[in-house]
Design a protein around this motif. Sequence first.
Motif: not given
Lengths: 112, 115
Positions: B33, B35, B37, B43, B45, B48, B56, B58, B99
């Motif tokens: 991932y 992120y 900040q 953080p 997103f 991923y 993902d 998005s 997950v």
Amino acid sequence: SQKIEQNSEALNIQEGKTATLTCNYTNYSPAYLQWYRQDPGRGPVFLLLIRENEKEKRKERLKVTFDTTLKQSLFHITASQPADSATYLCALSSGNTGKLIFGQGTTLQVKP
Amino acid sequence: GAGVSQTPSNKVTEKGKYVELRCDPISGHTALYWYRQSLGQGPEFLIYFQGTGAADDSGLPNDRFFAVRPEGSVSTLKIQRTERGDSAVYLCASSSSRVSNTEAFFGQGTRLTVV
């Protein structure tokens, strides 16, 4: 839109007392809730994970509660120590993806 | 290595320049991932990866941001035509699960400053 709120003001407590931090969320139904600790200049470090069907989780001096009706999690540090001083982040996820949504964090200061 | 490694630790660049930020995840972790900040915030997103593919993306703010993970291990976040608003700490994390029922391990971050 999804919103996560943590106490924006720093929490100052005396050593030995219990620190309680709050995480509230709206427009979201998380399957998991995680708490992380972040020290200045460092990445977040995982502390605890709690599932939506769990009410409470403990690890040493740490305790997390998860109330899906109130849409709130409480994070407790008992017998707090100056070394517990840091920023604490809550993070939510839906469970079908690895994506975490973080709150803005609460800074805890434990005074000796 | 023992943990997630990010390079460089700090990057100062001029507005309009191109930058690449590198992340070396924990060996064997399939999920990675990115992120971002900002000061005083949690953080945020960005993207991923599960293996080599972006599962993902998005959170990428616009098409100036792009990330790759060609061999399912090291990942590079690329920012074109940098703007002052891109200044932030960019964090990388990896996880053994696809997950979010397990912990994510974060690197120390790359502090990007666009002047």
